[in-house]
Structure formats: C-alpha cells, structure tokens
Design an enzyme around this catalytic site. Sequence first.
Site, PDB file in Angstrom:
ATOM      1  N   ASP A 501       1.185  -9.442  18.877  1.00 52.38           N
ATOM      2  CA  ASP A 501       0.129  -8.447  18.753  1.00 52.38           C
ATOM      3  C   ASP A 501      -1.264  -9.013  19.352  1.00 52.38           C
ATOM      4  O   ASP A 501      -1.284 -10.535  19.581  1.00 52.38           O
ATOM      5  CB  ASP A 501      -0.123  -8.151  17.209  1.00 52.38           C
ATOM      6  CG  ASP A 501      -0.608  -6.878  17.366  1.00 52.38           C
ATOM      7  OD1 ASP A 501      -1.462  -6.194  18.272  1.00 52.38           O
ATOM      8  OD2 ASP A 501      -0.415  -6.322  16.091  1.00 52.38           O
ATOM      9  N   ASP A 571      -0.957   2.796  18.086  1.00 51.40           N
ATOM     10  CA  ASP A 571      -1.039   2.790  16.484  1.00 51.40           C
ATOM     11  C   ASP A 571      -0.979   4.179  15.992  1.00 51.40           C
ATOM     12  O   ASP A 571      -0.732   4.364  14.783  1.00 51.40           O
ATOM     13  CB  ASP A 571      -2.300   2.213  15.982  1.00 51.40           C
ATOM     14  CG  ASP A 571      -2.135   0.462  15.955  1.00 51.40           C
ATOM     15  OD1 ASP A 571      -0.725   0.101  16.137  1.00 51.40           O
ATOM     16  OD2 ASP A 571      -3.020  -0.175  15.724  1.00 51.40           O
TER      17      ASP A 571
HETATM   18  C1  GLA Z   1      -2.059  -3.711  14.956  1.00 50.26           C
HETATM   19  C2  GLA Z   1      -0.495  -3.336  15.320  1.00 50.26           C
HETATM   20  C3  GLA Z   1      -0.105  -2.589  14.173  1.00 50.26           C
HETATM   21  C4  GLA Z   1       0.279  -3.770  13.144  1.00 50.26           C
HETATM   22  C5  GLA Z   1      -1.213  -4.280  12.698  1.00 50.26           C
HETATM   23  C6  GLA Z   1      -1.087  -5.574  11.989  1.00 50.26           C
HETATM   24  O1  GLA Z   1      -2.930  -2.967  14.640  1.00 50.26           O
HETATM   25  O2  GLA Z   1      -0.857  -2.403  16.334  1.00 50.26           O
HETATM   26  O3  GLA Z   1       1.159  -2.104  14.576  1.00 50.26           O
HETATM   27  O4  GLA Z   1       0.974  -4.713  13.512  1.00 50.26           O
HETATM   28  O5  GLA Z   1      -2.009  -4.624  13.976  1.00 50.26           O
HETATM   29  O6  GLA Z   1      -2.436  -5.892  11.694  1.00 50.26           O
END
Ligand code: GLA
Length: 761
Positions: A501, A571
């Site tokens: 990420d 997301d």
């Molecule tokens: C980002 C990712 C999510 C999740 C969060 C965790 O927003 O896109 O899928 O993994 O971080 O903090």
Amino acid sequence: MMRANRKNQKEYTSKMLISRVALRLAAALMIGPLFMITSSLPAQPPTVGFDPASKVFRLDGDGVSYAFGVNPRGELQQIYWGGRLGAADSFPQAQPMPEWASFDASYSTTPQEYAGWGGGLFVEPALKVTFADGNRDLVLHYESHTTRADGIDVVLKDIERKIYVTLHYTMEPQSGILARSATIENREAQPVTVEQAAAAAWALPPAHYMLNYLTGRWAGEWTLTQETIAPGARVIESRRGTTGHQANPWFAIQAGNTDENHGDVWFGALAWSGSWRITVEQDQLDAVRVTGGFNPFDFGYVLHPGERLETPMFYGGYASNGLGGASRKLHRFEIDHILPHRVSADTAPKPRPVIYNSWEATEFRVDEPGQMALAEKAAALGVDRFVMDDGWFGQRKDDHAGLGDWYVNQQKFPHGLKPLIDKVHSLGMDFGLWVEPEMVNPDSDLYRKHPDWVLNFPGRPRSEQRNQLVLNLARSDVRDYVLGLLDKLLTENDIAFLKWDYNRNWSEPGWDQLPPAEQKKVYVEFTRNLYSILAELGRKHPKVELESCSGGGGRVDLGILRYADEVWPSDNTDPFDRLTQQDGFTYAYTPQVMMAWVTDSPHWLNKRSTTLSYRMLSSMQGSLGIGANIAKWNGEEMATAKRLIAAYHQVQPTIVQGELYRLISPRNGSEFSATQTVSRDKSQSVVFAFVHSTQEGRLFPILRLKGLDPAQEYSLSPIEGKARAGTPQVASGAWWMNHGLEMNEGFRGDFQGAAFRLDRK
Ligand code: GLA
C-alpha cells in the site's frame, strides 16, 4: 512576417492532407521491396527495416505499421502510424513541413520523433536542457542507428554539443504495440541539467479526433473522460511523486466516427509510477502530437560528464476496430508481456486466487482469534487466499502510529504470525499480508531513530497526510532498510502474497543529502529504487505475489505492473459504483489485475443496499475477492457466496484473460450495463448483465454477443438469473451474435444482476 491568413492556412492544411494521401497511394503502387531487412526475421512479424536510399525506418507488427525517417535537415521525423501497409510499400524521404508563415517555423510544425527545445520550437519539447555555460539551445539530428530483430535504436546528437540521445523502438509482433524510450547521455566536459525529458512523442496528421483519458479521485477512480481535441494543449499529469488517482498515464485518440466496435484508435500508456505528464496538443496547422514522460514540473536531473538518463517506456498502439479493439490489444499485451511471469518466462500469469481480505471486516482490530475465525469461514466459502490487512505490526491501533515498525504486535499476536499462517494453510488457503513500506508515522520507533529519512526541506514543516510522512526511498540507506525488512518478513514467514500500500502523496520533496542543484533527482531515483526493491524481492522470493494499492487505485500503471500481479482499483467497493469504475479501468488495464471485493450492505460509502447476488456478480467481472465481515454472514449468505465462487472458479480464465467486449456501458446514467468475455480459443464465453433502476417498465435490450465462432454451436447455461423463456439451449455462434441473448422479462427493478456462460459443443 505574416505570409498567409487563416483561410489560406485551412486550404493549405487540406492540400497537405491530400498530398499525404497521394503520397501513401503512390507508395502503395511502387513495385519492389525497397526496405532492406537488416535483421534476421523471426517466424512471426515484426519486420524491422531501414531503406538507406530514402532514410526511412519502418516497423510492422500485427495490423500496424510505424514509419519515420531522416529529413534533409537531419531531423528524425514521423511519417506514418496506422493500419499495416503492404510489405513492398515504401516511402520517399521525409520532408519537413514548409514554413507556412513566419510564425509557423518549420522546426516547430514538423512532427519530430524527439524534438530538442531550441531552434524555435513552440510545441511541447521532448528534451530541454541547460548547459553549464547557460546555453539552452538544443537541436537534435540523426547520427547513426542499429537494428535488432524486434526493433531499432537511433542515435541523435545535438548539432554542435556532445549531447547524445538514443531512441529505442521495440515492436511487439502480436499486438503491434510499439515500446519507445530514450537514453540521454552527456559527453560534454561539463554537467548538463535535463529540465524536461519525454519517453516519446507520437504524431497524428490533421483530422477530427476525440481524446479519451481516465480521471478520478480517491474512491472515485477510473472515470472515462472524452473530449474533442481542439487547438491548444490538454495536459494530463501527476505532480504527486506517484501515479495518482486523479489521472492515469493512458490515452486513446479516436478518429471522428470511431465507437466501441469500429474505427481507428491510437492509444498509449506510460510505464512510470512517479510524477508523469502526457501532453496532447493540436498545433495551429491542426496536426496532433502526444508527448509523455517525466513530469517537467519541479524537474531537474543533472548529468555529469559521461552520465546517462534513461526515460520510462511509453507504449503506443493502433487498432482499427474501435475502443474495444484497442483495449483488447492492451489487455493481451499486458498479460503476455508486462505482468510478472512468476514461474518461468513461458508461464502466463495465472488467474488470481480468490482472496478474503480482513480490512472492511475488522479495520485495525486484527488479532489471532479474530483472524482465525474469519479464516475458517473464508475457507468454507471456497476462498483460495486469506489476506490480513493493516493493523498487525508495531503499535498500530489506528492510523496514528506504527508505520515503519514492521515487527509483529505482541498483544495481538502473542506467538507471532506462525499460528495464524499455519491455521490458514491447514484450511487449504495460502496467506497474504498488508504492508506499506515507503511510509512512516511520526509516532514510530523508526521515525524517532531516523527523523532525517523522510522527504523534507530542513527547517520547513513536514506536512502529514493520514498522520504519516513519506520515507525518501531515493536514499540508498532507506532503500536498503525497506528491502531488508521485507526480505526478513518473507524469509521468516510463509507468505504467498503482499498487498503493498501507499497511502499519501508527496509534500516538501527535499533530499538534503545532495547538493542543492541535484536534489530534484528525487523524482527519478525514488521510483527507480522502488522498482529495484521490487525486482530484488522478485529474485529472492520468486513465488511471492504482489498487489499494488495506493489508497485504492493511486498506483496503477504499466511500470508497477511489471512487478505487481494485481492492483486494488479503488477503496470504493460499492457494487454499483464499481460497474462504472470497472468499465473505465478496462479501457487501459486487463480484468486479470482488477481485484474486486464483495463487501457488506448497506455500503459504508453510499449507504446503498444491494443483494449479495448483485454484489457477487459485480465483483465477478474482475478478479474476485471477499472483503465483507463474513463472521456475521448467515447460512443463506454463505451458501450464495459459496455457489457463486464455485461457478466463478469454473469460468475465471475466460473472464480475466479472455477478450472483453463492453456490450452496454454503465456510464452516463445508463439504465443497463453488460459485458462479455470470450476465451482466446473461442471455446467459452461469459456474459454479465446489470439493471440499475428500471424506468417505464423497459425491458433489458437484446444482447448481441461478439467474438464467437459463427460456425460453431454453443450451449447456454445460467450462472445467475434466467434467459427469456424459449431461448435455445444450444445455438450457433452466428445465432448468439446476430439474433442475440434475451433476458427474462422479470429482469427489472433496482440493482439486478444476471450472468451466463456459453460453452462450445
Ligand atoms: C488503504 C487501502 C485499503 C486498506 C487501508 C488500510 O486505504 O486502500 O484497502 O488496506 O489502506 O489502512
């Protein structure tokens, strides 16, 4: 002095068009293969040629020809990019545009392959430099070339100074996609600052064109934006240090009458995960050019004597069968030539394991018993891979602390990760883990120890986003630290997959280890070091797969996809929003990499309620995952998901690696949407159909399928939903394509989904 008015210019433009057509016709009528094939040809195309008499280079791939040449002034000039020409066709020497008026300098209006800023260039330069003595004039002329079996390298040099640029061209035979990049070399005795460096410039002759590009925001990525190309420049870019949610480094230009299925499309994608820019401009003589590479904003790369700068790769392709044809070419190319081939170079990327991910279920509240309970339910659904998301490390209770401290949190996992991993394995799944290695929370041991490791300007504020700062990966000590921690994590634990990420963009991008004039190198070195870490991890842990995530789809591009097996597109997991996002995504990227989780209803973002069947079908259009709090699912929900995961497993290769036809787009408030994929050997096809909100009792349109073998028989079976009563169970490909597939009359209402498979008899 002005030599012509606007009316004359228009007439001139149409004359130029006519003469280009005449030129092409004349070329087509010429007899004899004038191209000297300078390399041994592989069994398949491409052909790579250079005609020394006309100084024309030509590359041919499937359905595509690309030609450029040295004009009498010595500049390298684009001649042709489009449908494949006859093997014997040839071109006369490239001729620069005449100076039409004193304001239309020929140097500027001639479609150069890679124009230096100098000599009176008003369009976007490919390369702009400042020499140590203050000279900023750069005029690149052809110097030499070498041919390879699959491409050509052409060396250009400034007319006076020892700045050398090698342009690399590689033609991929099956798709006709051309990979272009440049190496800039300083052989002067003094340093030179590169202020702007494109990977390539592409040119199209005057015509009416539409530009397609992808825009968005967090939780709203992948909007297909379409506009007429008009005089002036449209800049799509990221200044954020990374690819970005707001625009994606892909474009497609369609001729005036082109649609999803018919007509000319020229498309391109930049393989770079740092700040980038693509400029699409129509000049005053109506010609179009697309220039893309490093973003020149805040850019400055000092080349000391003997040093080189390699640009990213800019891929470009042409399709004669509409935007659908263009994306099918790109999908195939990405699967065959971009994505990691983990086992050996001959092994195509495998359809992604169906995953379970803990994020939406537990957020940061992960612990051993909770994750084990989720793993048991995930296994019961038929999930292949269990992924534990954020929250497992350091003092990570929420997003205020812990990033940088990649040791297992003892309260949450008193015995380390092993018991959970063993449990996941015993349930027949493999194990994946979330990491965000390029970031640090100020509240972390790492930051307390190394406050100088973050991007910053000394004495200036360090702006936090999501309470975190960006580690300066351009530094070799930071690079080594990140590589070391991940190597250790993967060596000590049986981990099959990392969700990598990256949850903010840059601010204050200082790198105070370097002399002030050199600090802007951070834009290049950060991304290069990221790639080198990924490459090194790939060598040391060749079976470990990766997902590129950046708060959703903030780092999706052909650069990162050389290392990442999949991406997290957004997301936003609302199944209805996802239909449009997935539609947009597939213009540039293959469904193979498009992870799509089924999450809970009502959805946290839009508060929309949908059935589990609808949510499943929406996600089954890509690489399926489950991200819901399945601890709370009842028997019926478990049974529905289990049935559809099993059905998905049977047809997944067709869905994610087949040829995608976007039959009805969900964009622009459409009441319906539908997609179809056909396996490459045409033996199977899968159809998805969705009703958003029925109005006036309107029935779902008949779906005239595409891409089947008309002479073969295909049997229809529902995966979910029903076809109209009386639909044949078996019919020819011609029947399904000409008559079409009709939905049951009851396929109305709000947020309905249906799916069918067709199997060749
Ligand atoms: C980002 C990712 C999510 C999740 C969060 C965790 O927003 O896109 O899928 O993994 O971080 O903090």
